[in-house]
Every structure is written in structure tokens, then in C-alpha cells.
Design a protein around this motif. Structure first.
Motif, PDB file in Angstrom:
ATOM      1  N   ARG A 154       0.951  -1.205  -0.084  1.00  0.00           N
ATOM      2  CA  ARG A 154       0.121  -0.073  -0.181  1.00  0.00           C
ATOM      3  C   ARG A 154       0.808   1.238  -0.105  1.00  0.00           C
ATOM      4  NH1 ARG A 154      -5.258   2.082   1.385  1.00  0.00           N
ATOM      5  NH2 ARG A 154      -5.840   0.038   1.646  1.00  0.00           N
ATOM      6  N   LYS A 155       1.983   1.187   0.694  1.00  0.00           N
ATOM      7  CA  LYS A 155       2.727   2.537   0.858  1.00  0.00           C
ATOM      8  C   LYS A 155       3.291   3.154  -0.403  1.00  0.00           C
ATOM      9  CE  LYS A 155       4.430   1.186   5.527  1.00  0.00           C
ATOM     10  NZ  LYS A 155       5.700   0.672   6.216  1.00  0.00           N
ATOM     11  N   PRO A 156       3.778   2.336  -1.312  1.00  0.00           N
ATOM     12  CA  PRO A 156       4.133   2.940  -2.561  1.00  0.00           C
ATOM     13  C   PRO A 156       2.991   3.589  -3.453  1.00  0.00           C
ATOM     14  CG  PRO A 156       4.763   0.407  -2.873  1.00  0.00           C
ATOM     15  CD  PRO A 156       4.271   0.900  -1.160  1.00  0.00           C
ATOM     16  N   LEU A 157       1.989   2.732  -3.377  1.00  0.00           N
ATOM     17  CA  LEU A 157       0.874   3.347  -4.114  1.00  0.00           C
ATOM     18  C   LEU A 157       0.296   4.324  -3.637  1.00  0.00           C
ATOM     19  CD1 LEU A 157      -1.283   0.107  -4.230  1.00  0.00           C
ATOM     20  CD2 LEU A 157       0.056   0.948  -6.120  1.00  0.00           C
ATOM     21  N   GLU A 158       0.361   4.679  -2.325  1.00  0.00           N
ATOM     22  CA  GLU A 158      -0.133   5.780  -1.376  1.00  0.00           C
ATOM     23  C   GLU A 158       0.729   7.340  -1.993  1.00  0.00           C
ATOM     24  OE1 GLU A 158      -0.187   4.886   2.440  1.00  0.00           O
ATOM     25  OE2 GLU A 158      -2.318   4.222   2.486  1.00  0.00           O
ATOM     26  N   GLY A 159       2.095   6.550  -2.102  1.00  0.00           N
ATOM     27  CA  GLY A 159       3.226   7.692  -2.348  1.00  0.00           C
ATOM     28  C   GLY A 159       3.178   8.264  -3.907  1.00  0.00           C
ATOM     29  N   ARG A 160       2.423   7.694  -4.875  1.00  0.00           N
ATOM     30  CA  ARG A 160       2.178   7.925  -5.991  1.00  0.00           C
ATOM     31  C   ARG A 160       0.864   9.149  -6.297  1.00  0.00           C
ATOM     32  NH1 ARG A 160       3.245   2.917  -9.973  1.00  0.00           N
ATOM     33  NH2 ARG A 160       3.104   4.672 -11.468  1.00  0.00           N
ATOM     34  N   GLY A 161       0.428   9.310  -5.289  1.00  0.00           N
ATOM     35  CA  GLY A 161      -0.711  10.242  -5.240  1.00  0.00           C
ATOM     36  C   GLY A 161      -2.118   9.627  -5.614  1.00  0.00           C
ATOM     37  N   LEU A 162      -2.187   8.409  -5.332  1.00  0.00           N
ATOM     38  CA  LEU A 162      -3.429   7.896  -5.704  1.00  0.00           C
ATOM     39  C   LEU A 162      -4.400   7.992  -4.571  1.00  0.00           C
ATOM     40  CD1 LEU A 162      -2.274   4.407  -7.083  1.00  0.00           C
ATOM     41  CD2 LEU A 162      -3.425   5.932  -8.255  1.00  0.00           C
TER      42      LEU A 162
END
Length: 477
Positions: A154-162
Motif C-alpha cells: 500500500r505504501k508505494p501506491l499511496e506515495g504516487r498520489g492515488l
């Protein structure tokens, strides 16, 4: 078990990323934690899973050992002391009446604790010692903003602005079974990177391969390492052109694993369907069978005649069924392992078999529904337990029933699993000149190579060559 959970949560900042030794004076708790669960009691299994899920989510690993009660007197004495006098709270009724009269809806309780909170939504998340996943224990729960599954993904997905909703939907692309298989390996990866002060999202291919090599040294096999490779592909982004699992060096490493620790098919031939059908026929017509034998017989007949997995048989529902004297049709309204966008097993049809009532699935289904109608209550699932309480069964129970019937029929279940019904049934169908197209449609396969590679097997000979040769040479009868 709850004491272990509270201890881990109370000291999670100090224990995160560590290997924790837990000494317990209860041998049952030691055994259940060591084995990560138990099949003897669902309640105990749920209790055991809770601390392990917490550890995996917080990058910990547990080892348990027993400490005799006579050596644990101090801790035992402290645990038995009541501290409720320090947890003052308003009478519940007065509190609710005051809230109603004031026309307010409290959002947070600044001094609320696990023992004195008035409203679950007033209990601050950071002080809550029981997370949402432990709600089955009967304790208070706080709604989680982010699901606990696959937090490192989840962490990298949240970091992409999703958006949070977009991230959650992406995480739903992994089936529940896949998440459960990936979870321990993702936790191992996070622990590996933490110990070496490596960013888990920008690690190199070499780091990932080194972890797989360490896992190999622990003795796990080719199949488990392949699962670990898939798990690392969800969090380890090492190249713009390849996922971790597709990288040529990783593929070469996995091939080396296969050469050193080969993963070979469990069996090269399959059992003879006629043996099992003959056994089922000997049981007689459905009216004369006990509920247990009727249940086992219906499950085995459906497994052989539909060529379906235990998952599919488990999902069959009396609400999605059309039954007549000559046939019975089940409509599948839930996702299966083979379900894909635009492709889903629409229905399963069982036709009556007039030549032999003892093998007629339509007659047996009708009798089964008649016998279980008064027992099932509100349960809509087709198969229920034949002992009290009569509740819906799990996929594991379906497998156990199939294996029980195989044993009774004389099939070696130390070699053949419940899933072998698919191979036995389809191989027998091919041997009796049923078209490949019909076999593939019934089994839900989209490619003929699936049947050819994994399921099309010769029937194991019932006679032993060496024994028969000796009889022939010596003239024995």
C-alpha cells in the motif's frame, strides 16, 4: 494468548523488526503459538492468529518456550491483580442520556482506555490495544482507515498520489488466498531490509535474490520459493523493464533451485474411476443411506461428474439451483479460481441416470435436499455438516469428505489428494472417447494444454507386474 497480544502491542515500538522470545507457563498456548494455530478448536485458532497477524503487520517474529509456573510466580501474581479502581467512568446510562439531551455526538475521548471507554468511536486509535482484526474476540474495535493486508504494498501506491479508494481497489486485485500466501514472505522482506538498513522499495535485484537464498537455506522447497518470488514482485521494483520475478537473473536462480531441489508431480498416474463408482453403487439407493453416507456419496458423485474443485462444490447454493426430476442445475454467483473478466463458469448441470438409481446424482440430490431441509435453517449453502450443529461447511471439510470416500473405496490417499478427482475423472472421460472440447468446457479450462500437462494421466494398474510374473512362472493360482 491475550496477554501475549497486549504485551506485543504495548511494546511494539521497542519490538518492531525484532525476533521476540515469548515464555509462557501455559503449554496449550505455547503449542498453538508455535504451530501458528490449531485444528482442534476454531476459537483457539482465532485467538492464535491474532498475535501472529499483529507480528506480521509490525515486522516481528515470535518464538515460544515453556516456563514452569513455579518459576513464573512474580508475573503470575501481577497479572491476577485488578487495577479497575484506576479506570473511573460515568454510568453508561447517564452518559447516553447526557449525550442525548445535549444533542452532541462525541468524536474522541481524550482519557478513554480499553477498560473505560463509552463509545468505540471515542476510543483513540493510538491507545486501542484491540485492532479491527481482533473483533472476533469480543473486545472493542476501532474502524481502520487502511486495511491491514499487504501494508508494504500500500505504501508505494499511496506515495504516487492515488486516492485511498483507488489504492484499496488495486489491492483487491490480489485474491485473499494470494495475500495469505504472500504475507509471510513480504514480512520477511521487510525484516531483511530493516536489519540491513535498506529501503525495501529501492533495493537491488541482488538483495532480493540473497533473501531467496536465505529462505532456501531454511529448507523450503521450489514451490514455496516461487511464491516468495511472486510476493517480492509486489514490493521490489528494481527495473523499468522487468518485475522482480521476471528478471532474467531471478529466473536463472529459480531454475537453479529446481535443479538442486526439484519439484516433481505428486503422481504420474491416476486412480481408476470405476473402482470408486463400484463402491458408491454398492452403498445402494439414497433412501436407505444414513445422512452421513448420503452426504459423502453426493459430494463424491458431484466431484466426479462435474470435474470441479472443492472451492466450486463449497460455493453451491440452494438459492441458485433449479431442480427437476430429470436434472439439476446450479448457477455460480461467486468468484472462482478460474474467474476472469469475460470468463466465468456459468452453471453446472447434473442429469439423471436412469440405468442405475444407485448412481443417479439427481435422485441423490433430491433425497439430500429433503433430508437437510429441516436441519439447515437459514443456511443457503448446499452442503451442511451431518452432525450437530448443522452449519455450512468449509472447503477443507469438502476435501476431507472426498478423501474419506476414497479411503473407503480402497484408494491410497497417502498418494492421491481430494483434488485428484479432476485428473481421474477427465482421464477416464478421454479414455472413453469423450471429446476434449466437452472435457475442457466441464472443467472450466480455456486451453487444452492445461489438461494435457497437468491432468491427463494413465490409470494406475491394479496388478503388480512382479507379483503377477512370479505367479505365472511358478504356476500359482
Amino acid at each position: 494468548m491475550l496477554a501475549v497480544l497486549f504485551f506485543l502491542k504495548a511494546f511494539h515500538k521497542e519490538l518492531s523488526g525484532k525476533h521476540v522470545l515469548v515464555r509462557i507457563d501455559n503449554t496449550t498456548a505455547v503449542s498453538d503459538l508455535c504451530k501458528m494455530g490449531t485444528s482442534h478448536s476454531k476459537k483457539r485458532n482465532d485467538l492464535t492468529r491474532t498475535p501472529w497477524e499483529w507480528c506480521l503487520d509490525n515486522n516481528m517474529w515470535l518464538t515460544t518456550s515453556h516456563i514452569p509456573g513455579k518459576e513464573n510466580t512474580l508475573d503470575d501474581e501481577e497479572s491476577r491483580k485488578s487495577r479497575r479502581e484506576t479506570e473511573w467512568t460515568l454510568d453508561r446510562g447517564i452518559f447516553l442520556e447526557a449525550v442525548k439531551k445535549l444533542h452532541v455526538e462525541p468524536q474522541i475521548g481524550l482519557f478513554a482506555s480499553r477498560l473505560n471507554y463509552q463509545n468505540p468511536f471515542c476510543f483513540p486509535k493510538e491507545t486501542n490495544l484491540i485492532s479491527t482484526s481482533t473483533g472476533r474476540l469480543g473486545a472493542s474495535t476501532t474502524p481502520e482507515t487502511h486495511p491491514a493486508d499487504m501494508p508494504l504494498v500500500r505504501k508505494p501506491l499511496e506515495g504516487r498520489g492515488l486516492l485511498e479508494s483507488a489504492t484499496s481497489l488495486i489491492l483487491q486485485s490480489w485474491r485473499k488466498g494470494s495475500k495469505q500466501q504472500y504475507k509471510p514472505f513480504i514480512a520477511k522482506w521487510e525484516q531483511y531490509c530493516s536489519q540491513r538498513q535498506i529501503n525495501p522499495f529501492s533495493a537491488t535485484i541482488e538483495h532480493g535474490i540473497n533473501l531467496l537464498a536465505e529462505l532456501y537455506q531454511t529448507g523450503i522447497g521450489y514451490s514455496a520459493l516461487n511464491t516468495a518470488r511472486c510476493a517480492l514482485s509486489t514490493v521490489c521494483f528494481t527495473s523499468k523493464h522487468y518485475t522482480f520475478g521476471q528478471h532474467p537473473l531471478v529466473c536463472r536462480f529459480i531454475k537453479g533451485i529446481f535443479e538442486c531441489r526439484p519439484y516433481l508431480p505428486r503422481y504420474q498416474e491416476t486412480w481408476d474411476v470405476t473402482v470408486v463408482l463400484a463402491y458408491l453403487a454398492k452403498l445402494g439407493p439414497p433412501e436407505k443411506l444414513s445422512l452421513k453416507n448420503l452426504t459423502l456419496k453426493v459430494v463424491m458423485l458431484m466431484a466426479l461428474l462435474s470435474v470441479q474443485r472443492r472451492q466450486t462444490l463449497h460455493t453451491l447454493s440452494v438459492d441458485c439451483m433449479q431442480i427437476r426430476s430429470d436434472k439439476c442445475v446450479f448457477f455460480i454467483n461467486s468468484l472462482l479460481k478460474t474467474s476472469r473478466p469475460g470468463r466465468h463458469l456459468a452453471c453446472i448441470e447434473f442429469q439423471a441416470y436412469a440405468p442405475d438409481v444407485s448412481l443417479c446424482i439427481a435422485k441423490h440430490l433430491q433425497q439430500y435436499l429433503k433430508r437437510t431441509d429441516i436441519l439447515r435453517g437459514d443456511v443457503k449453502q448446499l452442503f451442511i455438516t451431518y452432525t450437530k450443529p448443522h452449519k455450512a461447511v468449509s472447503p477443507d471439510t469438502v476435501s476431507r469428505w472426498i478423501k474419506t470416500t476414497l479411503v473407503d473405496a480402497g484408494i491410497d490417499t497417502s498418494k492421491y489428494s481430494a483434488h485428484s478427482t479432476r485428473s481421474a475423472s477427465t482421464s477416464a472421460a478421454k479414455g472413453n472417447n469423450i471429446s476434449i472440447a466437452t472435457i475442457m468446457k466441464s472443467a472450466g479450462w480455456s486451453q487444452e494444454s492445461t489438461f494435457t500437462k497437468f491432468y491427463d494421466k494413465p490409470v494406475a494398474p491394479r496388478e503388480n507386474f512382479g507379483a503377477e510374473l512370479l505367479k505365472a512362472v511358478r504356476g500359482d493360482k
